[in-house]
Design a protein around this motif. Sequence first.
Motif: not given
Length: 304
Positions: A4-19, A27-38
């Motif tokens: 049994x894994x009793x744990x989190x479930x998240x929606x990940x919003x991922x931004x690729x940055x220069x820094x 700062x403007x993001x270079x790319x944006x993607x969203x994934x399942x995560x947690x």
Amino acid sequence: MKLLNFGSLNIDHVYTMDYFVEGKETQAAETYEHYVGGKGLNQSVALAAAGQKVYHAGKIGADGTMLRDFLYAHGVDTSFVQMSACPSGHAVIQVAHGENAIIVFGGANQDVDETMIDAVLEHFSVGNLLLAQNEISSLDQLLTKAAAKGMKIALNPSPIDERLQRAPLALCDLLLVNEVEAAALSECDSSDHEKVLLALADRYPKAQIVMTCGGEGAWSHVRGETMHQPAFSVPVVDTTCAGDTFTGFYLSALLRGHSPASALRIACKAASFSIQRAGAAPSIPTWEEVVTEERKETDDSGNF
């Protein structure tokens, strides 16, 4: 053994940055993607990818059915995923040159209560294995009740926060930490990884200790024996899910009968696959991928 894994479930919003963005800065993001995560979802997917039958317990909001569907599609039993009136947990992730900076909103993950814990644990018994992280509420009750049932407990105490001070970590049979978490839990600020590992093992003598150290590989302390596995040198794309991949494959290797040293190598190899791919759960390799690559690099030792 039921897992049994009793744990989190998240929606990940991922931004690729220069820094990474700093205070008072836009700062403007270079790319944006969203994934399942947690961490919880990632580790369930990693366990399933590594060949384990795993039950996932956790909470999602009305916006999170994609999270439950993703788990199910990847072979995870979602019978214990419940709906919450809260929005699903989510994370805002900056990725810059292979490193990441993460902001997490708990949402439905913080709606886990004692009633839910009792209802889920009713289906598990002595000798079953509980995996948990520190991204859900009521962690202290979860660990206490699982131990009272005679379950084995593996804990990834991440993220480190004040709630861990209340959690009965001494009940755990396996602690899976990174070097920052190990230093905080052991109260040892040494730059010597082995010294930190042994300090943590001394504080929690019941538990096997496994410590990941990024590019310096991983360490373990099991039944008085200390082991080190160097990291594999690969191109780095995104480190977001490396630790969760490591956790799933380490546990799976042990459950398959591998020695701790072999499990450590397998987990490091699996993490090396993950960091070469973008995203969290989608970056997790399969057991077959990892074993095939290992066979190319090792002699016929009988470990695979």
